[in-house]
Scaffold this motif. Structure first.
Motif, PDB file in Angstrom:
ATOM      1  N   VAL A 150      44.933  51.149  37.976  1.00 21.09           N
ATOM      2  CA  VAL A 150      45.710  49.819  38.032  1.00 21.09           C
ATOM      3  C   VAL A 150      44.828  48.698  38.311  1.00 21.09           C
ATOM      4  CG1 VAL A 150      47.607  48.336  39.211  1.00 21.09           C
ATOM      5  CG2 VAL A 150      47.843  51.009  38.803  1.00 21.09           C
ATOM      6  N   ARG A 151      43.833  49.007  39.177  1.00 22.32           N
ATOM      7  CA  ARG A 151      43.210  47.875  39.542  1.00 22.32           C
ATOM      8  C   ARG A 151      41.824  47.374  38.236  1.00 22.32           C
ATOM      9  NH1 ARG A 151      40.692  46.296  45.216  1.00 22.32           N
ATOM     10  NH2 ARG A 151      39.230  44.487  44.653  1.00 22.32           N
ATOM     11  N   THR A 152      41.617  48.682  37.584  1.00 20.32           N
ATOM     12  CA  THR A 152      40.822  48.391  36.542  1.00 20.32           C
ATOM     13  C   THR A 152      41.444  47.695  35.498  1.00 20.32           C
ATOM     14  OG1 THR A 152      39.535  50.519  37.252  1.00 20.32           O
ATOM     15  CG2 THR A 152      39.297  49.802  34.849  1.00 20.32           C
ATOM     16  N   ALA A 153      42.716  47.908  35.048  1.00 23.17           N
ATOM     17  CA  ALA A 153      43.566  47.461  34.132  1.00 23.17           C
ATOM     18  C   ALA A 153      43.627  45.964  34.391  1.00 23.17           C
ATOM     19  CB  ALA A 153      44.811  48.175  34.056  1.00 23.17           C
ATOM     20  N   GLU A 154      44.075  45.791  35.751  1.00 24.21           N
ATOM     21  CA  GLU A 154      44.238  44.302  36.063  1.00 24.21           C
ATOM     22  C   GLU A 154      43.000  43.139  35.931  1.00 24.21           C
ATOM     23  OE1 GLU A 154      45.461  44.650  39.974  1.00 24.21           O
ATOM     24  OE2 GLU A 154      47.837  45.150  39.310  1.00 24.21           O
ATOM     25  N   GLY A 155      41.884  44.123  36.263  1.00 17.95           N
ATOM     26  CA  GLY A 155      40.598  43.428  36.208  1.00 17.95           C
ATOM     27  C   GLY A 155      40.111  42.987  34.541  1.00 17.95           C
ATOM     28  N   LEU A 156      40.392  43.936  33.722  1.00 20.57           N
ATOM     29  CA  LEU A 156      39.875  43.833  32.370  1.00 20.57           C
ATOM     30  C   LEU A 156      41.233  43.261  31.672  1.00 20.57           C
ATOM     31  CD1 LEU A 156      38.525  47.374  31.616  1.00 20.57           C
ATOM     32  CD2 LEU A 156      37.500  45.178  32.009  1.00 20.57           C
ATOM     33  N   GLY A 157      42.310  43.143  31.921  1.00 18.80           N
ATOM     34  CA  GLY A 157      43.347  42.438  31.382  1.00 18.80           C
ATOM     35  C   GLY A 157      43.841  43.118  29.833  1.00 18.80           C
ATOM     36  N   PHE A 202      35.619  50.343  36.226  1.00 18.80           N
ATOM     37  CA  PHE A 202      36.503  51.486  37.070  1.00 18.80           C
ATOM     38  C   PHE A 202      35.558  51.900  38.247  1.00 18.80           C
ATOM     39  CE2 PHE A 202      37.742  55.714  37.849  1.00 18.80           C
ATOM     40  CZ  PHE A 202      38.834  55.696  37.675  1.00 18.80           C
ATOM     41  N   ALA A 203      34.240  52.145  38.046  1.00 18.22           N
ATOM     42  CA  ALA A 203      33.309  52.391  39.104  1.00 18.22           C
ATOM     43  C   ALA A 203      33.622  51.426  40.519  1.00 18.22           C
ATOM     44  CB  ALA A 203      31.943  52.692  38.822  1.00 18.22           C
ATOM     45  N   ARG A 204      33.336  50.146  40.006  1.00 16.57           N
ATOM     46  CA  ARG A 204      33.337  49.119  41.050  1.00 16.57           C
ATOM     47  C   ARG A 204      34.898  49.006  41.691  1.00 16.57           C
ATOM     48  NH1 ARG A 204      28.778  46.099  41.573  1.00 16.57           N
ATOM     49  NH2 ARG A 204      27.351  46.236  39.674  1.00 16.57           N
ATOM     50  N   SER A 205      35.918  49.230  40.843  1.00 12.75           N
ATOM     51  CA  SER A 205      37.167  49.149  41.602  1.00 12.75           C
ATOM     52  C   SER A 205      37.357  50.404  42.435  1.00 12.75           C
ATOM     53  CB  SER A 205      38.279  49.187  40.428  1.00 12.75           C
ATOM     54  OG  SER A 205      38.141  48.021  39.320  1.00 12.75           O
ATOM     55  N   ALA A 206      36.892  51.402  42.124  1.00 12.37           N
ATOM     56  CA  ALA A 206      37.162  52.541  42.892  1.00 12.37           C
ATOM     57  C   ALA A 206      36.245  52.493  44.058  1.00 12.37           C
ATOM     58  CB  ALA A 206      36.517  53.961  42.083  1.00 12.37           C
ATOM     59  N   LEU A 207      35.117  51.969  44.112  1.00 17.35           N
ATOM     60  CA  LEU A 207      34.369  51.760  45.414  1.00 17.35           C
ATOM     61  C   LEU A 207      34.905  50.477  46.100  1.00 17.35           C
ATOM     62  CD1 LEU A 207      30.838  51.971  44.039  1.00 17.35           C
ATOM     63  CD2 LEU A 207      32.051  53.805  45.614  1.00 17.35           C
ATOM     64  N   ASP A 208      35.547  49.591  45.777  1.00 17.08           N
ATOM     65  CA  ASP A 208      36.173  48.260  46.360  1.00 17.08           C
ATOM     66  C   ASP A 208      37.354  48.884  47.131  1.00 17.08           C
ATOM     67  OD1 ASP A 208      34.385  46.554  45.352  1.00 17.08           O
ATOM     68  OD2 ASP A 208      35.727  45.602  43.827  1.00 17.08           O
ATOM     69  N   LEU A 209      38.191  49.809  46.497  1.00 17.49           N
ATOM     70  CA  LEU A 209      39.393  50.377  47.169  1.00 17.49           C
ATOM     71  C   LEU A 209      39.079  51.251  47.857  1.00 17.49           C
ATOM     72  CD1 LEU A 209      41.831  50.877  44.027  1.00 17.49           C
ATOM     73  CD2 LEU A 209      42.070  49.171  45.705  1.00 17.49           C
ATOM     74  N   ARG A 210      38.068  51.946  47.925  1.00 19.84           N
ATOM     75  CA  ARG A 210      37.585  52.886  48.941  1.00 19.84           C
ATOM     76  C   ARG A 210      37.004  52.090  50.164  1.00 19.84           C
ATOM     77  NH1 ARG A 210      38.635  57.120  52.040  1.00 19.84           N
ATOM     78  NH2 ARG A 210      36.817  57.879  53.011  1.00 19.84           N
ATOM     79  N   ASN A 211      36.289  51.325  49.942  1.00 26.69           N
ATOM     80  CA  ASN A 211      35.868  50.425  51.238  1.00 26.69           C
ATOM     81  C   ASN A 211      37.090  49.675  51.857  1.00 26.69           C
ATOM     82  OD1 ASN A 211      32.956  51.045  50.766  1.00 26.69           O
ATOM     83  ND2 ASN A 211      32.492  49.543  49.284  1.00 26.69           N
TER      84      ASN A 211
END
Length: 310
Positions: A153-160, A202-211
């Motif tokens: 969801v966060r990746t889709a929101e970031g890419l549009g 996707f990788a940055r979104s995964a790390l951001d949510l994990r952090n």
């Protein structure tokens, strides 16, 4: 005319060249109505079932013309039906070439996430930090934590547009890399740049949510520990050390996962290479052509002969 015994009739027939008729008052009619196939020195003959008051009716054809498909070798069938096989192969190759030319190209790009297991610490149990000394289990745990619907969801929101969470989940795969502390995030898209952007996002979104999750949990545990220390009227050295670690994690996030120093792998075309696709279609066409040729030969052989083999 009494019917001769099977053995005598077979010996008489086998002494005749192909094309001759059976000696006696009863001519052959070329239509076998039953019995077993017998090889003579010159031809295959089919005697009918014998009866005391009837003639012996024989079918005398060259062996190559009435040989059953079951007894014909594959090479013989290929030689007889080579045109059919060539047509099937050409159709398969043409279809693969058309697919390669018409189907849109896809490219894939991968980003690597490094897993650094944390040392066992009872004061940090509530954070679900990745630990352990076994790479396989540690990396599998990291995959489960990083590959979630929230990340899509966060990746889709970031890419549009045109990305949706469902499209992101379909285009991105998160997998462990062998016996190592590496997680591969691989994305597939229509261009190399789009594939790399999707993988990195996707990788940055995964790390951001994990952090963010670790920061929030560490902050809550730190507050609880502070209240305990105040209620006790003081704190031990172990409590002070634990509070310092919690405050650090509340500020920095999860220390066990991060982008690898060489995060991006070379972008390449996804799927099977076009030359290999055409070659595999050729092999498939050969196999399919031979199978169809054998089936067609069996049908034609059965339909083209009145002989009914036992």
């Amino acid at each position: 005319m009494p019917a001769p015994s099977p053995d005598s009739a077979d010996r008489d027939v086998q002494s005749l060249p192909a094309g001759d008729t059976m000696p006696g008052p009863y001519p052959t009619n070329g239509h076998a109505v039953g019995g077993s196939a017998i090889y003579s020195g010159w031809s295959r003959v089919v005697p009918t079932q014998r009866s005391a008051d009837g003639p012996i009716i024989l079918d005398r054809l060259p062996a190559g013309e009435i040989r059953s498909a079951a007894r014909r070798s594959v090479l013989t069938i290929v030689a007889r039906r080579w045109k059919l096989i060539v047509l099937v192969v050409l159709a398969c190759v043409a279809g693969s070439v058309a697919y390669v030319l018409i189907a849109p190209a896809k490219y894939q790009s991968s980003v690597q996430i490094l897993v650094t297991p944390a040392e066992p610490d009872a004061s940090l149990d509530g954070l679900r930090l990745i630990g352990g000394s076994e790479p396989t289990r540690a990396v599998q745990t990291a995959v489960a934590l990083l590959n979630t619907q929230d990340v899509a969801v966060r990746t889709a929101e970031g890419l549009g547009d045109p990305y949706t969470p469902e499209a992101v989940e379909k285009a991105v795969t998160v997998t462990p890399r062998g016996q190592s502390y590496i997680v591969n995030v691989t994305a597939v898209a229509g261009t190399p740049d789009a594939a790399e952007l999707l993988a990195r996002t996707f990788a940055r979104s995964a790390l951001d949510l994990r952090n963010a999750d670790v920061k929030a949990q560490a902050g809550l545990i730190a507050q609880s520990l502070k209240r305990s220390m105040i209620a006790a009227g003081g704190a031990s050295d172990a409590q002070k050390a634990a509070l310092a670690r919690l405050d650090l994690l509340a500020a920095t996030g999860d220390p066990t996962v991060s982008l690898a120093p060489t995060a991006s792998m070379a972008t390449s075309r996804a799927g099977i290479a076009p030359p290999l696709t055409v070659f595999l279609a050729f092999l498939f066409g050969v196999v399919l052509g031979v199978v169809l040729a054998m089936a067609w030969d069996a049908i034609r052989s059965r339909a083209g002969s009145d002989a009914q083999w036992e």
